[in-house]
Design an enzyme around this catalytic site. Structure first.
Site, PDB file in Angstrom:
ATOM      1  N   GLU A 237      15.215   1.717   4.188  1.00 32.05           N
ATOM      2  CA  GLU A 237      14.355   0.523   4.262  1.00 32.05           C
ATOM      3  C   GLU A 237      14.766  -0.511   3.213  1.00 32.05           C
ATOM      4  O   GLU A 237      14.851  -1.702   3.495  1.00 32.05           O
ATOM      5  CB  GLU A 237      12.880   0.908   4.040  1.00 32.05           C
ATOM      6  CG  GLU A 237      12.200   1.557   5.226  1.00 32.05           C
ATOM      7  CD  GLU A 237      11.799   0.550   6.309  1.00 32.05           C
ATOM      8  OE1 GLU A 237      12.130  -0.635   6.179  1.00 32.05           O
ATOM      9  OE2 GLU A 237      11.171   0.971   7.287  1.00 32.05           O
TER      10      GLU A 237
ATOM     11  N   LYS B  77       5.624   1.001  -2.936  1.00 31.50           N
ATOM     12  CA  LYS B  77       4.170   0.981  -2.926  1.00 31.50           C
ATOM     13  C   LYS B  77       3.645   2.178  -2.154  1.00 31.50           C
ATOM     14  O   LYS B  77       4.168   2.433  -1.074  1.00 31.50           O
ATOM     15  CB  LYS B  77       3.719  -0.320  -2.248  1.00 31.50           C
ATOM     16  CG  LYS B  77       2.234  -0.519  -2.206  1.00 31.50           C
ATOM     17  CD  LYS B  77       1.931  -1.751  -1.429  1.00 31.50           C
ATOM     18  CE  LYS B  77       0.422  -1.853  -1.305  1.00 31.50           C
ATOM     19  NZ  LYS B  77       0.036  -2.822  -0.323  1.00 31.50           N
TER      20      LYS B  77
ATOM     21  N   LYS C 263       7.102   0.909   1.718  1.00 30.09           N
ATOM     22  CA  LYS C 263       5.645   0.941   1.663  1.00 30.09           C
ATOM     23  C   LYS C 263       5.149   2.083   2.520  1.00 30.09           C
ATOM     24  O   LYS C 263       5.458   2.159   3.713  1.00 30.09           O
ATOM     25  CB  LYS C 263       5.075  -0.388   2.168  1.00 30.09           C
ATOM     26  CG  LYS C 263       3.568  -0.390   2.244  1.00 30.09           C
ATOM     27  CD  LYS C 263       3.015  -1.754   2.491  1.00 30.09           C
ATOM     28  CE  LYS C 263       1.504  -1.697   2.627  1.00 30.09           C
ATOM     29  NZ  LYS C 263       0.931  -3.036   2.813  1.00 30.09           N
TER      30      LYS C 263
HETATM   31  C1  PBG Z   1      -1.670  -5.512   3.489  1.00 27.33           C
HETATM   32  C2  PBG Z   1      -1.695  -4.954   2.113  1.00 27.33           C
HETATM   33  C3  PBG Z   1      -2.330  -3.783   1.687  1.00 27.33           C
HETATM   34  C4  PBG Z   1      -2.197  -3.768   0.306  1.00 27.33           C
HETATM   35  C5  PBG Z   1      -1.471  -4.896  -0.058  1.00 27.33           C
HETATM   36  N1  PBG Z   1      -1.164  -5.603   1.073  1.00 27.33           N
HETATM   37  C6  PBG Z   1      -3.102  -2.759   2.417  1.00 27.33           C
HETATM   38  C7  PBG Z   1      -2.510  -2.060   3.546  1.00 27.33           C
HETATM   39  O1  PBG Z   1      -1.311  -2.153   3.815  1.00 27.33           O
HETATM   40  O2  PBG Z   1      -3.246  -1.382   4.245  1.00 27.33           O
HETATM   41  C8  PBG Z   1      -2.771  -2.734  -0.595  1.00 27.33           C
HETATM   42  C9  PBG Z   1      -3.091  -3.189  -1.961  1.00 27.33           C
HETATM   43  C10 PBG Z   1      -3.913  -2.239  -2.741  1.00 27.33           C
HETATM   44  O3  PBG Z   1      -4.333  -1.161  -2.288  1.00 27.33           O
HETATM   45  O4  PBG Z   1      -4.173  -2.581  -3.909  1.00 27.33           O
HETATM   46  N2  PBG Z   1      -0.594  -5.281   4.269  1.00 27.33           N
END
Ligand code: PBG
Length: 332
Positions: free
Chosen positions: A241, A256, A202
């Site tokens: 990771e 992501k 992520k």
């Molecule tokens: C929280 C999380 C986020 C998203 C999913 N879980 C935001 C972040 O990490 O700041 C993003 C989802 C999206 O942008 O659709 N940890």
């Protein structure tokens, strides 16, 4: 005079296999189906549906509406829903206490959805950001995110979600060691069938912007998430990771954001042969919709093309705010 080879033009013509829809369908390598989609859904404490400004077509749903949506997912053939909560400001604190409230919004939504449509899988995000007044995914001390103390809170959060009936625990916090800690705690508590989909690679991304509006953490967030989410320039780190999360017990892994990181998806799929998912995040949704609303993109084609790209890259499926819409377009 020598005969021209049959393996090159003009005897060889690549367009032969593109000449009609039937043959294009016949030779197509990857296809998109409703069963490839996980519906990303935002829930709120109040009544009804509240539109999210930066995400035209996305609404925050009440618990009752979420239950209705679960039945809709079942009817559309969408296998699973990922739930994200909009928490009222007065319930937020530094520890994200509301994250571990067994009567909290997420737990109530999970129960209502599982009651309404038990055949639909429910996935919950494990991270504190919707619940903290500072908007970070973990605990902070003197401006630093505490890894191990955060992991303890995330374990508690996972257990509360599993107790509520969540099928897939999805840690999105990027703390070190959290997958192992969550797996051990789930085993010890008798939740051996609860799955873990790790947000393994992520990245710290600008594409999460509209999500912060959707869950109401935009104003709260102090600073950025670069000390725990990955640096956008890195690829080898993503493989490390993912390897760690697999070693720690993840059943499925995720990359992501999605479309800007398809190179990472491909490397992960090739390296690990794990069920690999991508999250088509809020900013990707917003970009497509903004262009479509301006008449600059053909909306329906662009939606399906963007989702098909994940399948072509090797994903088992994609988490997307377009899930119900795409499933309908696919003629479920
Ligand atoms: C929280 C999380 C986020 C998203 C999913 N879980 C935001 C972040 O990490 O700041 C993003 C989802 C999206 O942008 O659709 N940890």
């Amino acid at each position: 005079m020598s005969t021209p080879p049959l393996s090159s033009y003009p005897a060889l013509r690549m367009r032969r296999l593109r000449q009609a829809d039937w043959i294009r369908r016949l030779v197509r390598e990857t296809t998109l189906q409703p069963s490839d989609l996980i519906w990303s859904m935002v829930v709120h404490e109040g009544e009804g549906r509240i539109p999210v400004g930066a995400m035209p077509g996305v609404e925050r749903l009440s618990v009752a509406e979420a239950a209705r949506a679960a039945r809709e997912a079942r009817a559309l053939g969408v296998p699973a829903i990922a739930v994200f909560p909009y928490i009222d400001g007065e319930k937020k604190d530094a520890r994200g206490s509301e994250a571990t409230n067994p009567e909290g919004l997420v737990c109530r939504a999970v129960k209502a959805m599982k009651d309404a449509a038990p055949e639909v899988g429910i996935m919950c995000d494990v991270a504190l950001d919707p619940f903290t007044d500072h908007g970070h995914d973990g605990l902070i001390e003197a401006g630093r995110i505490l890894n191990d103390a955060s992991v303890e809170r995330l374990v508690e959060q996972s257990l509360v979600q599993a107790e509520a009936g969540c099928d897939i625990i999805a840690p999105s916090d990027m703390m070190d060691g959290r997958v192992a800690a969550i797996r051990s705690a789930l085993e010890a508590a008798g939740f051996q069938d609860v799955m873990i989909m790790a947000y393994a690679a992520k990245y710290a991304s600008a594409f999460y912007g509209p999500y912060r509006e959707a869950i109401g953490s935009a104003k709260a967030l102090q600073g950025d998430k670069k000390t725990y989410q990955m640096d956008l320039g890195n690829t080898h780190e993503a493989l490390r990771e993912v390897a760690l999360d697999i070693a720690e017990g993840a059943d499925m892994v995720m990359v992501k954001p999605g479309m800007p990181y398809l190179d990472i998806v491909r490397r992960v799929v090739e390296a690990f042969a794990m069920p690999t998912f991508a999250f088509q995040v809020s900013g990707e949704y917003a970009m497509l919709m903004a262009a479509a609303r301006n008449g600059w993109l053909e909306e329906e084609r662009a939606i399906l093309e963007s989702l098909s790209a994940f399948k072509r890259a090797g994903c088992a499926g994609v988490i997307t705010y377009f899930a119900p819409r795409a499933a309908r377009l696919l003629g479920a």
